[in-house]
Structures are given as C-alpha cells and as structure tokens.
Design an enzyme around this catalytic site. Structure first.
Site, PDB file in Angstrom:
ATOM      1  N   GLU A 161     -18.167 -25.802  21.901  1.00  0.00           N
ATOM      2  CA  GLU A 161     -19.272 -26.428  21.179  1.00  0.00           C
ATOM      3  C   GLU A 161     -19.558 -25.545  19.974  1.00  0.00           C
ATOM      4  OE1 GLU A 161     -20.017 -29.294  21.906  1.00  0.00           O
ATOM      5  OE2 GLU A 161     -19.215 -29.430  23.926  1.00  0.00           O
TER       6      GLU A 161
ATOM      7  N   CYS B 177     -27.471 -25.638  15.738  1.00  0.00           N
ATOM      8  CA  CYS B 177     -26.099 -25.967  15.339  1.00  0.00           C
ATOM      9  C   CYS B 177     -25.974 -27.366  14.758  1.00  0.00           C
ATOM     10  CB  CYS B 177     -25.148 -25.797  16.521  1.00  0.00           C
ATOM     11  SG  CYS B 177     -25.530 -26.840  17.946  1.00  0.00           S
TER      12      CYS B 177
END
Length: 469
Positions: A211, A245
């Site tokens: 991720e 993010c």
C-alpha cells in the site's frame, strides 16, 4: 527484540499454527474481539501516545481514524465471517464430480505499518489477517516510538505470543523484518521503501501487499459547484495536516477558476480554523523535524523556480518551528521540474496546475505513475464514466475526496507505482487466504478415464465431435 531472533520467532509461530490446525470461526472471532478491546479499553493511553509522537494531534482525529475506523473493520469482519468462510461450490463438466474452493489461512503474516495513522494501518489489515485465520507480527514505525512501545506492552496482555506479536526497532530492524520468510507480507509506506521491501521479500518468495502512495490528482470542471469542491478538498488536505497517503496532492483546473478558488479557500479556512493554525488545537503538527524541513524545501524550490505561494489563513508566516506546524499553502504557476510536482507531498501544501480541458488533465494523469486515488468533480453522469474509463488509479472518488477508504466493503489498494493488492472487508479476507481448489472425483472417474491409452478411438471420436460443433 534482537533482529537475529526474528527468524526463530516466525518459525515458532508457524509450527504452532501447523500443530493447532486451521482455527475455527469462534477462535477467529475471539481474536477480532480482543483486538477491538485492546483499542477501546486503552484508547486514552493510545491517543496520548500518538499526540506525543506528533508533537500535537487533536485526540478526535486519532479517535475517529485510528481507533473507531479500526474497530469498524474488526466488527465488520466479525459480522461477515461466517459468510466469508463458506466453501464456494463451482460448476464442472463431469457428472458426479464435486468441485469447490476452500479459503485456507496462509500462516504467519507480517504487517509493516507507517506513522501517519499508526493504529488504523496496523489493525486495519489485521482485521483481514485474523478473519482469514492467520497469526500476525506487526512492525510499527520507529517515527512514532511512544505508540509503538505502548503497543508492544499492550499486545501481550490480550494475545498469546504465537497469535500476535509486536516488533519494535529502527530502520535496520525494519529491513531485517521485510526479509523474513513470512507467508505473506503487507507494507504501507512510500513507493521508494516499497521497492526495497518487495526486493527483500522476493528472496524467500514471500507474496506481498504493498500500500504505497504517489500523487493523487484532483480534476475540477465547471459542471460542479466550486465552493463545495474547495471545501471538500481542503477538509481532507488539512486533516492530519495532509499527512495522508490518499490526500489530494495537486489540483488541475482552468486558470479562470483561480481567483474564486482562492476566495472560497480563504473563507473556508476562516470558518473551520478561525484563520490561525500554529496555536490551533485542531491543527496537527508535522511528524518530525526532518519532514518539516522537507516540506519547507518543497516550497523554497517551487518559489525559486517561479511558483507563486499563497498561504491561507491570517498567519504572518508560513511555518512555525516551535510547534512544527505549516499553514495550508496554495502553490500556483507550478511546472514539472519543481520538486513539489515530483514527490508525494504528505503535508498541507496544495499545488494548482492550470489546464483548460478535462482531456488535458486525463493525458497528464496517464503520463505519470498511476496514483493511489484520483478525484473528479463533475455532475454529469456521462462525463463521470468517461473519466473513469480513461484513467487508471487505485481508487476513484467522484465529487468528493478520500470517501472510498471509509467504506469497508470496497477494496483499498493501489496499482502500479501506488501499490499491489487490496484489502478491507472480504477483499482482505481473500487477500490473506489461499483459495484452494478441491475436487472430489466421481464414482466412475470420467475425467481420469478419458486420459487412458489406447487413444485411437478417442482421437476419432473427439475429431468427430469438433467437426459437429
């Protein structure tokens, strides 16, 4: 823990996993419940530790995103587990044969979690790991040492050492951790570090879920209310000071929007932060001095190369070293040679790239590494579909930002440079399971008989069947 003892730890956990066999549903649900209790029963300590690690982060942000969001994923796994664990019967071409898919635990899963949401990005994947019947080892970030040490103290109070362990340490420990012979490894962090993790895991052929991040674009059109768009963008861009993010990394819009965008942005910052940030309890500090200096370098580089900086709010300066806070800042007249347009920002800085049409924005997105998320504001259904079909990203949100990560039934993950694989909900259960094909042969074994010699008659019969089709 001494990094030299890590292989022995993994081997011990795997041996217990093999000896005890695949855990029943009640054991899995109990592990999920204990993870939930750990978070809820110790939330005040955990939120205080996170606040101390950041220098300042409002407790509500941690409660909402680190504690309650994690609890929601754990609860969802508990409620859906009996359905997820069912054997999946599939059709087959032979009478009397039984064919199915059984979802089996992988074994011992390593979780490398980052600093920006130190509980969510550890316990979020853990929900899928535990639901799938695995054991886990978490390596939390060394940039949130108080939170990491507290987890190391709390986990043994809720879990046997062969169910869940915490490994703390610096980057060297992290490197050693990523080279262990796990049955699966999930890493959340930067693309640069993700490459090292994948390379290390490959030595043991460990499958990985990465991720990562990248630069998540926002595209604005005239077919959506600009004030609403600005408010939704800046809500997320200033939450956790943009240290997310999937925060909007840059906006693409026509130059004619600039003055109205600025007006709405200033008004909105005044509405929710009162125009001030450095002494504001609701505004988060940058995680450490290194990241603080990096963000200021991005601004200095952009300004030196011709960008125009506009700080939102009423502060007389952009940053405050004492509180380690940086005021939300719009960056206009950006060019691709600026660092701010090359690196993932991870802070409250928002570049504005003026493009006149959506097709130009689509072309720009497609010329760059695939982002973890893309955001498109347009009220027309046909154009929403057009944008979706023409761009590739880990996730897409239309007329908002970051919403997809809050919906447990949607997969969360990247593509290309922004990641490999996805989790959340059933997608996490399946990501951390092995889908084993199981066949029970029929009494007459037709599929077996057709492979036996002699083949002459079988060949003629097969040719005739093909000629008739």
């Amino acid at each position: 823990m001494d990094q030299h003892n890590l292989p022995q730890m993994i081997d011990e956990m795997r041996q217990v996993h093999i000896q005890e066999g695949f855990p029943r549903i009640d054991i899995r649900m109990d592990r999920l419940e204990r993870a939930k209790k750990l978070l809820l029963e110790n939330r005040d300590q955990l939120l205080a530790a996170i606040n101390a690690d950041f220098g300042h982060r409002n407790a509500y942000q941690g409660l909402a995103t680190d504690v309650l969001a994690s609890v929601a994923l754990l609860d969802n796994a508990k409620h859906q587990l009996s359905e997820w664990m069912k054997r999946e019967v599939v059709s087959n071409p032979f009478d009397g044969m039984k064919t199915e898919i059984q979802y089996q635990p992988l074994g011992v899963v390593g979780i490398i979690s980052p600093w920006n949401f130190p509980l969510n990005l550890a316990f979020g994947p853990l929900a899928g790991v535990f639901a799938a019947g695995n054991r886990a080892v978490i390596k939390p970030s060394e940039l949130t040492p108080r939170t990491s040490e507290l987890l190391a103290q709390l986990v043994p109070q809720y879990f046997d050492k062969n169910e869940l362990r915490i490994v703390t340490g610096d980057a060297d420990v992290g490197a050693a951790f990523s080279s262990l012979a796990f049955d699966h490894l999930i890493f959340t962090g930067s693309t640069t570090v993700g490459k090292h993790v994948m390379r290390a895991a490959a030595e043991n052929l460990v499958p990985v879920t990465l991720e990562l991040g990248g630069k998540s674009p926002v595209v604005l059109t005239e077919h959506f209310d600009l004030k609403t768009a600005v408010e939704r963008i800046l809500t997320v861009k200033t939450f956790n000071a943009g240290q997310i993010c999937i925060a909007p990394d840059y906006v693409m819009m026509p130059e004619s929007f600039n003055s109205v965008f600025i007006e709405h942005a200033q008004n909105f910052m005044q509405d929710i932060y009162g125009g001030g940030f450095f002494a504001n309890d609701d505004f988060t500090s940058i995680i450490n001095d290194k990241h603080f200096a990096r963000l200021l370098t991005l601004l200095e580089d952009a300004k030196a190369k011709g960008a125009t900086l506009l700080t939102l709010g009423q502060e007389s300066k952009i940053s405050d070293q004492t509180t380690r806070k940086i005021a939300p800042t719009l960056v206009f007249d950006v060019t691709d040679d600026m660092l701010i347009m090359q690196e993932e920002i991870f802070g409250p800085l928002l570049p504005i790239k003026n493009l006149q049409c959506v097709d130009d924005a689509i072309a720009y997105i497609n010329e760059h590494p695939r982002p973890l998320a893309a955001y498109y504001f347009d009220g027309r259904a046909d154009q929403q579909q057009y944008f979706s079909e023409k761009t590739i990203s880990g996730g897409l949100v239309i007329n908002d930002v970051m919403t997809h990560v809050m919906i447990d039934s949607l997969p969360f993950g990247g593509i290309g440079a922004s990641g490999i694989g996805a989790y959340h909900g059933i997608h996490g259960f399946r990501r951390f399971s092995h889908a084993k094909a199981v066949v029970i042969q029929s009494v007459n074994g037709e599929s077996n008989q057709r492979l036996r010699a002699p083949y002459a008659e079988k060949f003629v019969a097969t040719q005739a069947m093909l000629n008739q089709s």
